[in-house]
Design a protein around this motif. Structure first.
Motif, short mmCIF file in Angstrom:
data_model
loop_
_atom_site.label_atom_id
_atom_site.label_comp_id
_atom_site.label_asym_id
_atom_site.label_seq_id
_atom_site.Cartn_x
_atom_site.Cartn_y
_atom_site.Cartn_z
N SER A 23 0.83 -1.21 0.00
CA SER A 23 0.00 0.00 0.00
C SER A 23 0.86 1.25 0.00
O SER A 23 0.58 2.23 -0.71
CB SER A 23 -0.93 0.00 1.22
N LYS A 24 1.93 1.25 0.81
CA LYS A 24 2.83 2.41 0.83
C LYS A 24 3.45 2.64 -0.53
O LYS A 24 3.55 3.79 -1.00
CB LYS A 24 3.91 2.22 1.91
N THR A 82 2.28 1.85 -3.47
CA THR A 82 1.27 2.37 -4.40
C THR A 82 1.10 3.88 -4.23
O THR A 82 1.04 4.63 -5.21
CB THR A 82 -0.07 1.66 -4.18
N VAL A 83 1.03 4.32 -2.99
CA VAL A 83 0.90 5.76 -2.72
C VAL A 83 2.11 6.50 -3.25
O VAL A 83 1.98 7.57 -3.87
CB VAL A 83 0.73 6.00 -1.21
N ASP A 116 2.03 6.95 -6.96
CA ASP A 116 1.04 7.97 -7.32
C ASP A 116 1.58 9.38 -7.02
O ASP A 116 1.28 10.34 -7.75
CB ASP A 116 -0.26 7.73 -6.55
N VAL A 133 -2.68 13.25 -3.17
CA VAL A 133 -2.51 11.80 -3.28
C VAL A 133 -2.89 11.11 -1.97
O VAL A 133 -3.57 10.07 -1.98
CB VAL A 133 -1.06 11.45 -3.68
N LEU A 134 -2.47 11.67 -0.84
CA LEU A 134 -2.85 11.08 0.45
C LEU A 134 -4.37 11.03 0.59
O LEU A 134 -4.93 10.02 1.04
CB LEU A 134 -2.24 11.89 1.59
N GLN A 172 -6.57 10.89 -1.77
CA GLN A 172 -7.11 9.87 -2.68
C GLN A 172 -7.05 8.48 -2.08
O GLN A 172 -7.87 7.62 -2.41
CB GLN A 172 -6.35 9.91 -4.00
N HIS A 173 -6.10 8.27 -1.20
CA HIS A 173 -5.93 6.96 -0.55
C HIS A 173 -6.49 6.94 0.87
O HIS A 173 -6.18 6.01 1.63
CB HIS A 173 -4.45 6.57 -0.56
N ASN A 174 -7.29 7.93 1.20
CA ASN A 174 -7.93 8.00 2.53
C ASN A 174 -6.92 7.98 3.67
O ASN A 174 -7.15 7.36 4.71
CB ASN A 174 -8.95 6.87 2.70
N LEU A 175 -5.82 8.66 3.46
CA LEU A 175 -4.79 8.78 4.49
C LEU A 175 -4.75 10.23 4.99
O LEU A 175 -5.01 11.15 4.21
CB LEU A 175 -3.42 8.38 3.93
#
Length: 415
Positions: free
Chosen positions: A25-26, A28-29, A32, A164-165, A167-170
């Motif tokens: 997951s990291k 992928t972020v 992006d 980007v964060l 977009q990834h719900n972070l």
């Protein structure tokens, strides 16, 4: 709650979320993020031009303007650096067995993030992307406090990463930028020891001293880069000349550029005329001891206490020494524990140099300009530590983690 306190508290909460994110997951972020930097490069350059215009109005030093400038190539370098970090092994969660005790308890050490890292820097907007990506991959939240010279550029880069964060719900607090360069906010930031685990300052010696003297939080120190090339009596002179020109003139306003040239007296009559001609063609100003100065037109003769300067310009100090031991003694006195280079074809001399010289990077027949996290396989570095606790040299992912003990038993109690 004050602005600084709120940013620090939110960063600490965000770090708890990130610490549990898996490697895939990291990565992928991060990929992006690299794409987003490329897609938004025109907006980033437009904001950077605001900083450059202000720099010109304020007559900022050329070395600082160089560090501040963002071009297509440098934005691409940031993106590639982030992609490189995505490809690196994730240190978080790595286990190291310490064996089993006689009573049966099993002991392991596991790599874990430090928590919240604060970066304090001057005219280096690329630090926003480099530090953001390195901290993200190593499981740390980062708080970025750039100088006023780079504020618009840093905010522009951070806004792209925040997109980007989101977009990834972070949480966006994983990469925070202090939006105001006020010195009072900096002082408050350096006292948030309940939420910030480490401070890494990047900039001139004055900034490093200020942070070291005022912070209540542990500080990674890198005061300056006074790097030397020692040309040994057994050097290949063509190689030595290439190392000198690349180290001194390829890019002057960086901490891994050469600031000193030390030459063995046995090779000086052959090498120094070559060096004088080549450096003159590049417009390099020469400061030298009385012996070495004879080989250079217009050299400034300097005394013993005038060596050890960090010029960050087309300028270098040259010294002739009687032997290997004198070269090492000169480096010990005037070096800054950053990077030192020897040019020699003698393997024994090379090995002795690498054992003897106290620097975070010691090179044999290679340019000082390779003393860089990306060049040494770390991805983009977050800084260079020239003190030895807890890291020494360019700091990559592993340097942004620590180890904790895992102890497993079946009910053992201590007698």
């Amino acid at each position: 709650m004050s602005l600084v306190k709120d940013i620090s508290v939110q960063a600490a909460k965000a770090a708890k979320v990130l610490a549990l994110l898996d490697t895939e997951s990291k990565n992928t972020v991060l990929r992006d993020m690299a794409k987003a930097l490329r897609d938004n490069k025109e907006q980033i350059k437009a904001r950077n031009e605001q900083d450059l215009a202000q720099a010109r109005d304020n007559n900022l030093a050329p070395a600082m303007v160089d560090r501040l400038t963002l071009t297509d190539e440098r934005i691409e370098d940031m993106a590639v650096g982030i992609e490189t970090i995505a490809e690196l092994d994730d240190p978080v969660g790595l286990l190291r067995s310490l064996g089993e005790r006689p009573n049966g308890i099993k002991i392991t050490k596991m790599r874990v993030p430090l928590g919240v890292i604060c970066m304090i820097y001057e005219a280096r907007p690329n630090v926003t992307a480099d530090a953001g990506a390195l901290c993200f991959k190593s499981g740390n939240a980062v708080i970025l406090r750039g100088g006023k010279e780079a504020l618009a550029s840093s905010m522009a880069i951070a806004e792209v990463l925040h997109q980007v964060l989101a977009q990834h719900n972070l949480p966006k607090a994983l990469i925070s930028v202090i939006p105001n360069p006020d010195r009072a906010l900096l002082m408050e930031l350096m006292r948030q020891r309940e939420t910030i685990d480490l401070i890494i300052p990047r900039g001139g010696e004055g900034l490093i001293n200020f942070v070291t003297e005022n912070s209540t939080i542990p500080v990674i120190q890198h005061f300056k880069g006074v790097c030397h090339l020692y040309v040994d009596k057994d050097a290949d002179l063509d190689i030595a000349l290439n190392l000198l020109l690349n180290g001194k003139t390829q890019r002057t306003g960086v901490c891994n550029a050469l600031e000193g040239l030390v030459v063995h007296q046995a090779i000086a009559p052959q090498f120094l005329p070559m060096a004088a001609k080549a450096l003159a063609e590049k417009g390099v100003r020469i400061n030298a001891d009385s012996q070495a100065a004879e080989y250079f037109d217009g050299a400034k003769v300097i005394g013993e206490d005038e060596f050890g300067e960090e010029y960050l310009d087309l300028e270098i100090a040259v010294r002739m020494v009687e032997d290997f031991n004198a070269a090492v003694a000169h480096i010990d006195r005037f070096g800054s524990f950053h990077t030192e280079v020897i040019c020699t074809q003698n393997e024994q001399t090379a090995a002795l140099f690498q054992r003897s010289v106290d620097a975070s990077v010691v090179m044999v027949n290679a340019s000082s300009r390779f003393s860089d996290g990306s060049q040494l396989g770390l991805g983009a570095e977050i800084g260079i530590a020239t003190t030895k606790l807890h890291a020494y040299g360019p700091m990559g992912l592993e340097s942004l983690t620590t180890e904790k003990y895992l102890v497993n038993g079946i009910g053992q109690v201590r007698d």
